[in-house]
Design a protein around this motif. Sequence first.
Motif, PDB file in Angstrom:
ATOM      1  N   PRO A  80      13.270  -6.934  64.195  1.00 23.68           N
ATOM      2  CA  PRO A  80      13.366  -7.402  62.795  1.00 23.68           C
ATOM      3  C   PRO A  80      13.873  -8.838  62.660  1.00 23.68           C
ATOM      4  CG  PRO A  80      14.183  -5.164  62.967  1.00 23.68           C
ATOM      5  CD  PRO A  80      13.959  -5.646  64.380  1.00 23.68           C
ATOM      6  N   SER A  81      14.481  -9.378  63.713  1.00 18.08           N
ATOM      7  CA  SER A  81      14.994 -10.748  63.650  1.00 18.08           C
ATOM      8  C   SER A  81      13.970 -11.783  64.101  1.00 18.08           C
ATOM      9  CB  SER A  81      16.246 -10.876  64.527  1.00 18.08           C
ATOM     10  OG  SER A  81      15.896 -10.738  65.910  1.00 18.08           O
ATOM     11  N   ALA A  82      12.768 -11.333  64.498  1.00 19.05           N
ATOM     12  CA  ALA A  82      11.770 -12.262  65.048  1.00 19.05           C
ATOM     13  C   ALA A  82      11.409 -13.343  64.044  1.00 19.05           C
ATOM     14  CB  ALA A  82      10.513 -11.501  65.458  1.00 19.05           C
ATOM     15  N   GLN A  83      11.212 -14.545  64.540  1.00 16.77           N
ATOM     16  CA  GLN A  83      10.709 -15.647  63.724  1.00 16.77           C
ATOM     17  C   GLN A  83      10.031 -16.668  64.623  1.00 16.77           C
ATOM     18  OE1 GLN A  83      13.596 -18.488  62.044  1.00 16.77           O
ATOM     19  NE2 GLN A  83      15.211 -17.277  63.011  1.00 16.77           N
ATOM     20  N   THR A  84       9.082 -17.378  64.039  1.00 18.01           N
ATOM     21  CA  THR A  84       8.342 -18.385  64.800  1.00 18.01           C
ATOM     22  C   THR A  84       9.165 -19.655  64.914  1.00 18.01           C
ATOM     23  OG1 THR A  84       6.167 -17.506  64.260  1.00 18.01           O
ATOM     24  CG2 THR A  84       6.282 -19.840  64.806  1.00 18.01           C
ATOM     25  N   TRP A  85       9.364 -20.094  66.151  1.00 19.46           N
ATOM     26  CA  TRP A  85      10.161 -21.290  66.422  1.00 19.46           C
ATOM     27  C   TRP A  85       9.303 -22.513  66.708  1.00 19.46           C
ATOM     28  CZ3 TRP A  85      15.346 -21.801  65.893  1.00 19.46           C
ATOM     29  CH2 TRP A  85      16.080 -20.612  65.687  1.00 19.46           C
ATOM     30  N   ALA A  86       8.026 -22.296  67.027  1.00 13.33           N
ATOM     31  CA  ALA A  86       7.139 -23.424  67.296  1.00 13.33           C
ATOM     32  C   ALA A  86       5.717 -22.999  66.978  1.00 13.33           C
ATOM     33  CB  ALA A  86       7.242 -23.860  68.750  1.00 13.33           C
ATOM     34  N   ALA A  87       4.929 -23.927  66.440  1.00 13.22           N
ATOM     35  CA  ALA A  87       3.533 -23.645  66.114  1.00 13.22           C
ATOM     36  C   ALA A  87       2.738 -24.931  66.224  1.00 13.22           C
ATOM     37  CB  ALA A  87       3.412 -23.071  64.703  1.00 13.22           C
ATOM     38  N   THR A  88       1.457 -24.773  66.531  1.00 10.09           N
ATOM     39  CA  THR A  88       0.612 -25.953  66.719  1.00 10.09           C
ATOM     40  C   THR A  88       0.212 -26.591  65.398  1.00 10.09           C
ATOM     41  OG1 THR A  88      -1.344 -24.523  66.801  1.00 10.09           O
ATOM     42  CG2 THR A  88      -0.316 -25.119  68.900  1.00 10.09           C
ATOM     43  N   GLU A  89       0.322 -25.834  64.304  1.00 13.60           N
ATOM     44  CA  GLU A  89       0.000 -26.402  62.993  1.00 13.60           C
ATOM     45  C   GLU A  89       0.753 -25.642  61.913  1.00 13.60           C
ATOM     46  OE1 GLU A  89      -4.050 -25.150  61.461  1.00 13.60           O
ATOM     47  OE2 GLU A  89      -4.377 -25.044  63.630  1.00 13.60           O
ATOM     48  N   LEU A  90       0.859 -26.266  60.742  1.00 12.99           N
ATOM     49  CA  LEU A  90       1.647 -25.701  59.649  1.00 12.99           C
ATOM     50  C   LEU A  90       1.110 -24.343  59.206  1.00 12.99           C
ATOM     51  CD1 LEU A  90       3.909 -25.977  57.576  1.00 12.99           C
ATOM     52  CD2 LEU A  90       2.328 -27.276  56.124  1.00 12.99           C
ATOM     53  N   LEU A  91      -0.215 -24.167  59.171  1.00 11.64           N
ATOM     54  CA  LEU A  91      -0.791 -22.910  58.714  1.00 11.64           C
ATOM     55  C   LEU A  91      -0.331 -21.744  59.581  1.00 11.64           C
ATOM     56  CD1 LEU A  91      -2.646 -21.352  56.824  1.00 11.64           C
ATOM     57  CD2 LEU A  91      -4.580 -21.931  58.329  1.00 11.64           C
ATOM     58  N   ILE A  92      -0.221 -21.951  60.885  1.00 19.80           N
ATOM     59  CA  ILE A  92       0.243 -20.893  61.784  1.00 19.80           C
ATOM     60  C   ILE A  92       1.663 -20.490  61.422  1.00 19.80           C
ATOM     61  CG2 ILE A  92       0.685 -20.246  64.178  1.00 19.80           C
ATOM     62  CD1 ILE A  92      -2.276 -20.694  63.492  1.00 19.80           C
ATOM     63  N   ARG A  93       2.494 -21.477  61.160  1.00 15.30           N
ATOM     64  CA  ARG A  93       3.883 -21.183  60.780  1.00 15.30           C
ATOM     65  C   ARG A  93       3.926 -20.418  59.458  1.00 15.30           C
ATOM     66  NH1 ARG A  93       8.568 -23.106  62.673  1.00 15.30           N
ATOM     67  NH2 ARG A  93       7.530 -24.720  63.896  1.00 15.30           N
TER      68      ARG A  93
END
Length: 267
Positions: A80-93
Amino acid sequence: MTDFDAQPGRTAPPQPELSPTRREADEAELYAGLSRVAGIVAGAQGVIDLLRDVAEFAAQAIPGAEGAGVALIDPRHGIPSAQTWAATELLIREIDTVQYQEMNEGPSITCMQSRRPTVSGSMGSDSRWPHFGGRVARMRMHSALALPLIVGDQVIGSINAYAKSRDAFAEHAVRLGSQFARPAAVAVYNAQLLANAQERTLRLQHALDSRAVIDQAIGILRSRSGSTAEQAFERLTHISQTENIKLHIVAERLVEEAVRRARARHR
């Protein structure tokens, strides 16, 4: 046969046979990504920069991927604590923000729970995520491949690849993506370990520095009043509580004041 969880009830259209040239190109992209991951030296860059590199390498190594992100789990709180820390583009985030913070469902969460790669060829009709899938389809992203990042028996996060076309990730993509995810997980895990160790070292050093300045302040108070060490410490504590200031800051101010007075006397 690659082991993964496909979209229930969806039969992807037959994939054209990959030419030897295409297979060689995909393998070359994978090995280039693996070489780059192997070349990452923990500590040579911050964890966020390392994760950004892993996301970029994943997008290149996974056939069909138009973008990728890396999500991590806080080990104290689990999936439940998962979050995206890096992405190749804003839409992915943005997609992963919907997944983790709004809907609490999606391919990344599923793959971390099952510990298996998860594929969707049409998220808008994927029964596993009735809320997330429709929302992402309206963002014009239709295919997903989520790969768990596993070190030993611990799931630490996932790599999430997306594509605008439907059925973008065939078994070939899952196989290459899985080959990439294994060493990527180790690189990320080692970077986390090093960052945590460095943080603990800094906290310990700060604690030692604070203890030293508190001892100096106690010595100054004792020299002025002839009190015991316990009485001097109690006075510092009383000032800290009365003025709502941290103890080490009270001590620093007292030491700095004593230094200023000593310099004034010498002048």
